[in-house]
Design an enzyme around this catalytic site. Sequence first.
Site, PDB file in Angstrom:
ATOM      1  N   GLU A 263      20.277  -5.333 -22.428  1.00  0.00           N
ATOM      2  CA  GLU A 263      21.061  -4.336 -23.152  1.00  0.00           C
ATOM      3  C   GLU A 263      20.582  -2.918 -22.833  1.00  0.00           C
ATOM      4  O   GLU A 263      21.382  -1.991 -22.744  1.00  0.00           O
ATOM      5  CB  GLU A 263      21.020  -4.594 -24.662  1.00  0.00           C
ATOM      6  CG  GLU A 263      21.801  -5.819 -25.093  1.00  0.00           C
ATOM      7  CD  GLU A 263      23.300  -5.764 -24.765  1.00  0.00           C
ATOM      8  OE1 GLU A 263      23.826  -4.656 -24.575  1.00  0.00           O
ATOM      9  OE2 GLU A 263      23.926  -6.826 -24.672  1.00  0.00           O
TER      10      GLU A 263
ATOM     11  N   TYR B  16      23.020   0.752 -31.130  1.00  0.00           N
ATOM     12  CA  TYR B  16      23.736  -0.130 -30.209  1.00  0.00           C
ATOM     13  C   TYR B  16      22.852  -1.310 -29.782  1.00  0.00           C
ATOM     14  O   TYR B  16      23.217  -2.475 -29.922  1.00  0.00           O
ATOM     15  CB  TYR B  16      24.208   0.669 -28.978  1.00  0.00           C
ATOM     16  CG  TYR B  16      24.561  -0.202 -27.815  1.00  0.00           C
ATOM     17  CD1 TYR B  16      25.789  -0.859 -27.785  1.00  0.00           C
ATOM     18  CD2 TYR B  16      23.671  -0.426 -26.771  1.00  0.00           C
ATOM     19  CE1 TYR B  16      26.124  -1.704 -26.737  1.00  0.00           C
ATOM     20  CE2 TYR B  16      23.985  -1.266 -25.726  1.00  0.00           C
ATOM     21  CZ  TYR B  16      25.213  -1.898 -25.709  1.00  0.00           C
ATOM     22  OH  TYR B  16      25.518  -2.734 -24.673  1.00  0.00           O
TER      23      TYR B  16
ATOM     24  N   ASP C  15      29.789  -0.154 -27.898  1.00  0.00           N
ATOM     25  CA  ASP C  15      29.494   0.497 -26.617  1.00  0.00           C
ATOM     26  C   ASP C  15      30.770   1.200 -26.132  1.00  0.00           C
ATOM     27  O   ASP C  15      31.773   1.258 -26.864  1.00  0.00           O
ATOM     28  CB  ASP C  15      28.955  -0.522 -25.606  1.00  0.00           C
ATOM     29  CG  ASP C  15      30.044  -1.456 -25.094  1.00  0.00           C
ATOM     30  OD1 ASP C  15      31.123  -1.529 -25.724  1.00  0.00           O
ATOM     31  OD2 ASP C  15      29.829  -2.109 -24.058  1.00  0.00           O
TER      32      ASP C  15
END
Length: 352
Positions: A31, A113, A131
């Site tokens: 990520e 996020y 995102d």
Amino acid sequence: MNCELIKWFEKNRRAMPWREVASPYRILVSEVMLQQTQVVTVIPYFHRFMHAFPTVADLAAAPEEQILKLWEGLGYYSRARHLHACAKAIVALGGEVPSDFESLKKLPGIGAYTAAAVASIGFGQKMPVVDGNVLRVWARMTMDETPIDMPKVKSRYFDELSEVIQSVDSPGTFNQAMMELGSLVCKPSEPDCGNCPVAKWCKAYQAGCVADYPKKTPKKKPPHYDVAVGLVYDDDNLLILKRSDDQMLGGLWEFPGGKLEEGETPQQAVKREIMEETGLLVKVGKKLAVVKHAYSHFSITMHAFRCELQGDVKTPNCDRPWHWITESQLKDYAFPKANHKIFSAMKIVVRD
Ligand code: SF4
């Protein structure tokens, strides 16, 4: 809507190394790498990273130089340094990636996020991931009139999707499905609405105005700078300087140089910059390369010159770390992409 979306995802999901063997640590690394970066670019970096640092403890114990070298070319280098700090913090907490959103968010460099992605995909927590893909999908689905580049939009979408995700059994799958939908179907231009599993619930599609969404603030043209750098040689040795951690591209190595001042030629600029940065007097020789490079907020034309040391002073007077190295040692240091364009132009091989 959620059922159709998840069914579509199960059928259309792309194979990705962090999906095949999922663990909170691998999800965390992937990520961070995926921020502002496409999946196809990330995959080889992810493989190399996992090979070098199979566990969070391996990453925490690694020297920063090795991490930056493996990150070289992926861009946004502060992510690599933050990920390193994050691994150290996890090890200090006992070595397990925290499972809840709030604890994850307290780790260095981990924003909402990434915390939501790890909490939902790694631990099944009901936290939405917002995102760039999700921003676009949700803006179209809700026909939102606010430009999606405005900071408050992200947190509003987070709140709205937090409600949606409460009714979902597998929040990690839902989040991945939303992101995959944005990548494969609800693309920035020419979305494939005819094959979209959520078209029935999409306000922009139903109103026939998909092309008008998402709204964006009109962008100014980014500035362009001319930069001159010197490959300063003392016999076979070449001078490199390390960029400070608080600078853009912090931690990477570079050649001395800087922006041209008004009325200056690149040759004059490189001589002045080298004197200002290192106190070294050089003779500017032949032009080795001229390369162009675009960063997110500006672009540059970089003029690279061969320079020879003049005078007796051979030790740079400089606050930053520096080394005299041979060309064959360049591959041991991480450099920004623009420098790699210089290496290519000079046919210097710096990758194994
Ligand atoms: Fe995107 Fe079209 Fe699907 Fe709406 S219907 S979410 S615009 S692909």
